[in-house]
Design a protein around this motif. Structure first.
Motif, short mmCIF file in Angstrom:
data_model
loop_
_atom_site.label_atom_id
_atom_site.label_comp_id
_atom_site.label_asym_id
_atom_site.label_seq_id
_atom_site.Cartn_x
_atom_site.Cartn_y
_atom_site.Cartn_z
N UNK A 186 51.19 64.04 27.53
CA UNK A 186 50.55 64.49 26.29
C UNK A 186 51.35 65.62 25.63
N UNK A 187 51.93 66.49 26.43
CA UNK A 187 52.74 67.56 25.85
C UNK A 187 53.97 67.00 25.14
N UNK A 188 54.62 66.01 25.77
CA UNK A 188 55.77 65.38 25.12
C UNK A 188 55.34 64.63 23.87
N UNK A 189 54.19 63.99 23.93
CA UNK A 189 53.67 63.23 22.80
C UNK A 189 53.35 64.15 21.62
N UNK A 190 52.83 65.33 21.91
CA UNK A 190 52.47 66.28 20.84
C UNK A 190 53.68 66.64 19.98
N UNK A 191 54.85 66.72 20.60
CA UNK A 191 56.06 67.08 19.85
C UNK A 191 56.55 65.94 18.97
N UNK A 192 56.05 64.73 19.20
CA UNK A 192 56.47 63.57 18.42
C UNK A 192 55.38 63.13 17.44
N UNK A 193 54.38 63.96 17.24
CA UNK A 193 53.18 63.54 16.51
C UNK A 193 52.75 64.60 15.51
N UNK A 194 51.72 64.23 14.74
CA UNK A 194 50.99 65.25 13.99
C UNK A 194 50.00 65.86 14.98
N UNK A 195 50.21 67.14 15.26
CA UNK A 195 49.51 67.80 16.36
C UNK A 195 48.59 68.88 15.78
N UNK A 243 48.02 62.73 16.61
CA UNK A 243 48.16 61.52 15.81
C UNK A 243 49.61 61.03 16.00
N UNK A 244 49.77 59.92 16.70
CA UNK A 244 51.11 59.44 17.07
C UNK A 244 51.36 58.07 16.45
N UNK A 245 52.38 58.00 15.61
CA UNK A 245 52.77 56.72 14.99
C UNK A 245 54.24 56.85 14.61
N UNK A 246 55.16 56.63 15.55
CA UNK A 246 56.60 56.88 15.29
C UNK A 246 57.18 56.06 14.16
N UNK A 247 56.55 54.94 13.82
CA UNK A 247 57.09 54.10 12.77
C UNK A 247 56.79 54.59 11.37
N UNK A 270 40.36 61.72 8.55
CA UNK A 270 41.79 62.00 8.69
C UNK A 270 42.55 60.74 9.10
N UNK A 271 41.96 59.92 9.94
CA UNK A 271 42.59 58.63 10.28
C UNK A 271 42.75 57.79 9.03
N UNK A 272 41.69 57.70 8.26
CA UNK A 272 41.74 56.88 7.03
C UNK A 272 42.70 57.47 6.02
N UNK A 273 42.79 58.80 5.99
CA UNK A 273 43.76 59.44 5.11
C UNK A 273 45.19 59.17 5.55
N UNK A 274 45.42 59.13 6.86
CA UNK A 274 46.76 58.83 7.36
C UNK A 274 47.19 57.43 6.96
N UNK A 275 46.21 56.52 6.82
CA UNK A 275 46.50 55.14 6.40
C UNK A 275 46.51 55.00 4.88
N UNK A 276 46.22 56.10 4.18
CA UNK A 276 46.12 56.10 2.71
C UNK A 276 45.13 55.04 2.22
N UNK A 277 44.06 54.90 2.96
CA UNK A 277 43.06 53.88 2.64
C UNK A 277 42.08 54.42 1.60
N UNK A 278 41.86 53.67 0.53
CA UNK A 278 40.83 54.01 -0.45
C UNK A 278 39.52 53.38 0.01
N UNK A 279 38.46 54.18 0.01
CA UNK A 279 37.19 53.66 0.55
C UNK A 279 36.03 54.49 0.01
N UNK A 280 34.84 53.93 0.10
CA UNK A 280 33.62 54.65 -0.26
C UNK A 280 33.11 55.37 0.98
N UNK A 318 45.64 57.76 18.28
CA UNK A 318 45.01 59.07 18.16
C UNK A 318 44.43 59.44 19.52
N UNK A 319 44.81 60.60 20.03
CA UNK A 319 44.32 61.08 21.32
C UNK A 319 43.64 62.43 21.11
#
Length: 659
Positions: free
Chosen positions: A307-316, A535-539, A558-568, A509-510
């Motif tokens: 998890x520590x290594x993952x945090x450096x590769x993610x939005x933490x 929030x980990x998504x290297x692509x 925040x998940x939906x914002x990361x996907x730029x999803x428009x929603x009600x 997301x962890x």
């Protein structure tokens, strides 16, 4: 000699051993818990004795009620039987049973304090309901057989030591005298139990002192009858029109437009100008993962290397607070994005079907939505809640025997759970559908057992002469081992996921469901609610660190914002993925709810209590930020109408989903 005096003397002669043993035991357990608190309950000299003085009154309240059954037996026993062989046998047996029950409860209180730093509360009530999981957990965690044998032996020994005082004696007390004793005892029990209001044990700003003032039996019964709390009846409220207007101000954002002008309606369309990213989502809530287990927050024991290594590769998110102290609170927060209402979690309440959730949003947008839990989903009503809110539910009962390599009282190990998640993801991908998985782990939970040979001893090496004990046996059944194993399972899961064709199109997301301990010197200490969120998504998500204060209820938007999803939306939480966001958090301890902003806390309690803290120190009314208090009242008063405020609705904004 008067009839009453003669009856009281005969009654006291028979029951004084039980009275003495009970009161001594309660004082002893209070002293043990005080020692275990390390003196944290002492803020003033008065705090040294206050828990024992107040606690004695609660002890008397319980004792008087407990004496009623034995007194009825004595009162109804014919005069020719009193002091006879059967009476003596019943008296000795009854004392052994009472002594055993007192000892059993004392051990239970110590173990419960070790886990929750609290006297018995609503968690203990839940444990009485979910006996299979809890009994299995206790059996696997402690030497139950030896403890029970020792308790029985101790109870018998104590009865032998007190054999002379316990020897039932004949008496000449009339039925009238005995009836007067029963009436007097019942009246005393009523008066004493009506007097110690809950706030007697809450007069200190020190949570440890308040807990020590309690009596375990009293608090357990109180919790049983108070699992739900009517906010508008017991908590401070403001003018409804002002609250309805202000809640819309609090949830407003630049990319949101309200769909109605109805008072208190937070329904709004969240519109992103950029094209949406149709990506898979795997949301993993990790059992009891306190932030301070991670090296990023100062831990030097290498508990979470993956998890520590993952945090450096993610939005933490480095400053996120959990909303509560139970798994159901964490699931409620990340699923429904609502503040924690007083009492039981929404997951456990009636009328929680078809609510607005992250699952309903993604399902409306064509996703497969699945909740995966390693244990029995009957526990905490998980199956019923997620099943009635549109999720496919997979719990321990849905695992084939070939899928289970290891299990304990709480369910299958995290490796097996993640393996099933991979299988479900493969099936969705093969069908051409995007998927949203919510995975709830169980291994970082007492009894802290897991497959052998997975993790190394703490600090890189164990003591010499381990002999036949495996490395896993060396560290198992400790919190440290549970954290290490869960981190290992997460690392293995991601390694296997990277080989999948859907990996590059998936957001992982962890975060924790809650911390391992919520104890603190103040009633709701924000540092005791501190959890990591990754929030980990290297692509498609660039790594960065977000240090502002964030709430667990912000996860879904925040998940939906990361996907730029428009929603009600009907969420109270807000998208924190951007550079700005509301720096505030919500925390609770079942009866108390709080709003945290910077180093200030507005705490709301039953009986319309209001308390404020700045920098961890209590402040008087004049020192409490009135704007912060009004915000807190607005959030929680609005959320108290959760059944209608957060009912399900289409999440497709006017004009289409935008994707």
């Amino acid at each position: 000699m008067s009839v009453v005096k003669l009856a009281l003397q005969a009654w006291l002669r028979r029951f004084w051993p039980v009275i003495a043993v009970f009161l001594i035991a309660q004082a002893l357990i209070r002293a043990i818990l005080a020692i275990k608190s390390g003196g944290a309950f002492i803020d003033t000299p008065w705090d040294i004795v206050r828990p024992f003085v107040i606690g004695l009154w609660f002890d008397l309240a319980v004792l008087l009620l407990a004496l009623i059954p034995g007194t009825i037996y004595w009162a109804l026993l014919p005069a020719s039987w009193r002091g006879g062989r059967a009476d003596r046998l019943a008296t000795y047996s009854g004392f052994v049973f009472v002594a055993f029950a007192i000892g059993f409860t004392m051990i239970g209180e110590v173990l419960f304090w070790n886990e929750f730093t609290s006297r018995f509360n609503f968690i203990a009530v839940d444990y009485l309901v979910y006996t299979r999981e809890v009994a299995g957990n206790i059996w696997e965690s402690y030497p139950v057989g030896k403890l029970l044998a020792a308790l029985i032996a101790a109870a018998v020994l104590l009865a032998w030591l007190l054999r002379n005082p316990l020897r039932a004696q004949p008496d000449n007390v009339s039925y009238r005298g005995r009836a007067l004793v029963i009436v007097g005892l019942a009246l005393a029990a009523f008066l004493v139990n009506d007097t110690p209001k809950t706030n007697w044990s809450e007069i200190s700003s020190n949570a440890y002192a308040n807990e020590l003032s309690e009596n375990g039996y009293y608090s357990l019964v109180r919790a049983f009858f108070r699992n739900e709390i009517d906010y508008r009846r017991f908590y401070i409220v403001e003018d409804e029109q002002k609250v309805n207007a202000h809640i819309r101000e609090l949830v407003a954002s630049p990319n949101a437009r309200f769909t109605t002008a109805n008072p208190g309606d937070v329904t709004r369309d969240i519109i992103h100008s950029a094209p949406p990213m149709r990506k898979n989502v795997v949301l993993v809530t990790i059992e009891s993962l306190s932030a301070d287990f991670m090296a990023h927050f100062g831990n030097r024991s290498s508990l979470t290397p993956n998890l520590d290594a993952l945090a450096d590769q993610s939005v933490f998110f480095t400053n996120m607070l959990a909303t509560g102290t139970r798994t159901v609170r964490g699931l409620e927060a990340v699923t429904l994005s609502v503040p924690p209402t007083p009492g039981q979690s929404i997951l456990r309440r009636p009328g929680n079907e078809k609510l607005f959730s992250i699952g309903s949003v993604l399902r409306d947008h064509g996703y497969d939505t699945t909740f995966l839990y390693g244990g029995d989903g009957y526990f905490d009503n998980m199956n019923a809640f997620f099943g009635s809110n549109g999720y496919k539910v997979i719990d321990q009962k849905r695992f084939a025997p070939s899928e289970v390599t290891f299990s304990n009282a709480w369910g299958v190990c995290d490796e097996d759970l993640f393996a099933r998640a991979l299988k479900e993801a493969d099936a969705s991908f093969a069908s051409g559908r995007k998927f949203f998985q919510h995975v709830m782990t169980v291994s970082n939970h007492r009894p802290f057992t897991y497959p052998a040979g997975r993790i190394a001893p703490p600090h890189g090496g164990g003591p010499a002469g381990l002999g036949d004990r495996t490395l896993a046996k060396y560290v198992e059944q400790t919190r440290e081992g549970g954290v290490r194993y869960t981190d290992y399972a997460i690392g293995k899961f991601l390694e296997q996921a990277r080989a999948k064709p859907w990996f590059q199109d998936t957001l992982f997301v962890f975060l924790a469901d809650h911390t391992a301990s919520s104890a603190g010197r103040i009633e709701v200490d924000p540092s005791a609610y501190h959890i990591p969120a990754i929030f980990y998504a290297p692509g498609f998500v660039a790594p960065r660190q977000i240090d502002r204060l964030v709430s667990q209820i912000d996860i879904a938007p925040t998940i939906l914002g990361a996907l730029r999803l428009s929603y009600r939306s009907r969420f109270i939480g807000q998208d924190q993925f951007g550079a700005d966001g509301p720096a505030r958090a919500f925390i609770s301890n079942y009866q108390k709810v709080a709003l945290v902003r910077s180093d200030e806390i507005a705490l709301l309690g039953p009986r319309r209590d209001v308390k404020g803290f700045v920098g961890g120190a209590p402040v008087r009314d004049a020192g409490l930020d009135k704007a912060l208090l009004f915000d807190a009242i607005t959030y929680y008063q609005h959320a108290s109408g959760w059944q209608t405020r957060f009912a399900g609705t289409t999440s497709i904004p006017q004009g289409g989903p935008g994707d």
